[in-house]
Design a protein around this motif. Structure first.
Motif, PDB file in Angstrom:
ATOM      1  N   ASP A 238      45.833  40.278  40.496  1.00  0.00           N
ATOM      2  CA  ASP A 238      44.555  40.070  41.190  1.00  0.00           C
ATOM      3  C   ASP A 238      44.627  40.575  42.629  1.00  0.00           C
ATOM      4  OD1 ASP A 238      43.466  38.979  38.944  1.00  0.00           O
ATOM      5  OD2 ASP A 238      43.685  36.888  39.589  1.00  0.00           O
ATOM      6  N   ASP A 239      45.728  40.273  43.320  1.00  0.00           N
ATOM      7  CA  ASP A 239      45.858  40.705  44.714  1.00  0.00           C
ATOM      8  C   ASP A 239      45.920  42.229  44.816  1.00  0.00           C
ATOM      9  OD1 ASP A 239      45.804  38.100  45.450  1.00  0.00           O
ATOM     10  OD2 ASP A 239      47.846  38.008  46.242  1.00  0.00           O
ATOM     11  N   ALA A 240      46.686  42.871  43.930  1.00  0.00           N
ATOM     12  CA  ALA A 240      46.792  44.329  43.972  1.00  0.00           C
ATOM     13  C   ALA A 240      45.438  44.981  43.689  1.00  0.00           C
ATOM     14  CB  ALA A 240      47.840  44.812  42.967  1.00  0.00           C
ATOM     15  N   ASN A 241      44.681  44.417  42.776  1.00  0.00           N
ATOM     16  CA  ASN A 241      43.348  44.953  42.482  1.00  0.00           C
ATOM     17  C   ASN A 241      42.396  44.769  43.658  1.00  0.00           C
ATOM     18  OD1 ASN A 241      43.355  46.199  39.905  1.00  0.00           O
ATOM     19  ND2 ASN A 241      43.424  44.190  38.904  1.00  0.00           N
ATOM     20  N   LYS A 242      42.475  43.620  44.327  1.00  0.00           N
ATOM     21  CA  LYS A 242      41.601  43.376  45.481  1.00  0.00           C
ATOM     22  C   LYS A 242      41.914  44.336  46.629  1.00  0.00           C
ATOM     23  CE  LYS A 242      40.851  38.484  44.492  1.00  0.00           C
ATOM     24  NZ  LYS A 242      41.200  37.086  44.873  1.00  0.00           N
ATOM     25  N   LEU A 243      43.174  44.769  46.704  1.00  0.00           N
ATOM     26  CA  LEU A 243      43.583  45.671  47.781  1.00  0.00           C
ATOM     27  C   LEU A 243      43.360  47.143  47.451  1.00  0.00           C
ATOM     28  CD1 LEU A 243      46.858  43.820  48.813  1.00  0.00           C
ATOM     29  CD2 LEU A 243      44.765  43.999  50.163  1.00  0.00           C
ATOM     30  N   GLY A 244      42.838  47.425  46.256  1.00  0.00           N
ATOM     31  CA  GLY A 244      42.523  48.803  45.908  1.00  0.00           C
ATOM     32  C   GLY A 244      42.751  49.148  44.457  1.00  0.00           C
ATOM     33  N   GLY A 245      43.860  48.697  43.884  1.00  0.00           N
ATOM     34  CA  GLY A 245      44.138  48.920  42.463  1.00  0.00           C
ATOM     35  C   GLY A 245      44.084  50.369  42.044  1.00  0.00           C
TER      36      GLY A 245
END
Length: 287
Positions: A238-245
């Motif tokens: 979830d965090d990686a996706n929120k930061l751009g993914g």
């Protein structure tokens, strides 16, 4: 002797940009023996090629590990078991490399495919990690976070030689260029290391779709605070996706817990017969 508990969880996600997931992940914990593993592969070589490479590599490693706990292995000494585990990983990786090369030869459209690989195996308190490329393994315990793998990449070589700083490495245009991969040449050299765990710990395996966005400090913070521990995989993705993914994201968590076995309770018995000599009594209690 300690009682060991192993639990695993994993997840892979396509991310926010890619049209296909070229990552593959496998994980398993044995129900009745202290044995568990995680496999993460990050494919390359175009959408179809990357997905095919990572899936084939992960499935090949999985098959070898699933067949490991045969009677002969269980009957061996701990020293022999460690040698067998290492030899099994080497054979599995070599067979995966051969399988990729054979698939490429039969399918010219897959000529550019290959994959990174990181695999961790736990047997009792023995941890063995093998890796090729820039997919990583981390260990977290009460002493903090330790990176167990060193990237096989151009940027890592530049860091090692002092050509660039860690800050420059994060911005480098070649940070995704790896120097080792499965399915590229007839021989492949995996880096294999082992440790004996002495306290409770969490093991994280991940592809670079995660480490592109989360540095070691962010990874440590999540592993140290997010509970239940196995649900860290969802938080990481979830965090990686929120930061751009921008890339596919895979994460696997292995939770290692060890506690002393309860001491046997010896009940005193009333002895009505003729008292035994002290040495015989001692032998009886120690039996």
């Amino acid at each position: 002797m300690d009682q060991i508990s192993l639990a695993v969880n994993g997840r892979t996600d396509i991310g926010q940009v890619r049209e296909e997931n070229e990552d593959s992940i496998r994980w398993h914990a044995c129900a009745d023996k202290p044995f568990a593993y995680i496999v993460v592969a990050d494919g390359m070589g175009g959408y179809t090629g990357g997905a095919t490479a990572s899936k084939l590599a992960a499935e090949t490693i999985q098959t070898h590990l699933d067949n490991l706990l045969k009677h002969t292995f269980i009957a061996c000494s701990p020293e022999q078991q460690q040698l067998i585990l290492r030899a099994t990983l080497i054979d599995a990786i070599n067979n995966a490399n051969t399988a990729l090369l054979n698939t490429k030869n039969r399918n010219p459209q897959l000529a550019n495919m290959g994959t990174t690989l990181v695999v961790a195996v736990m047997w009792h308190n023995l941890l063995i990690v093998a890796h090729i490329g820039d997919s990583r393994a981390y260990l977290w315990n009460n002493y903090g976070l330790q990176r167990l793998t060193r990237d096989h990449s151009v940027v890592q070589e530049m860091l090692d030689s002092g050509q660039i700083s860690p800050g420059q490495a994060k911005q480098s245009g070649v940070r995704n260029h790896i120097t080792r991969a499965l399915g590229v040449s007839a021989s492949v050299e995996a880096e294999i290391n082992s440790w004996k765990l002495t306290e409770n710990a969490l093991l994280l395996l991940c592809s670079d779709g995660l480490t592109e966005y989360l540095d070691d400090h962010a990874i440590e913070r999540i592993l140290a605070t997010h509970r239940p521990a196995l649900e860290c995989v969802y938080r990481f993705i979830d965090d990686a996706n929120k930061l751009g993914g921008r890339d596919n994201i895979s994460a696997g968590i292995l939770e290692y817990a060890s506690r002393p076995l309860p001491r046997m309770h010896i009940e005193e018995q009333n002895i009505t017969q003729r008292p035994r000599s002290p040495d015989v009594t001692v032998r009886k209690l120690q039996r």
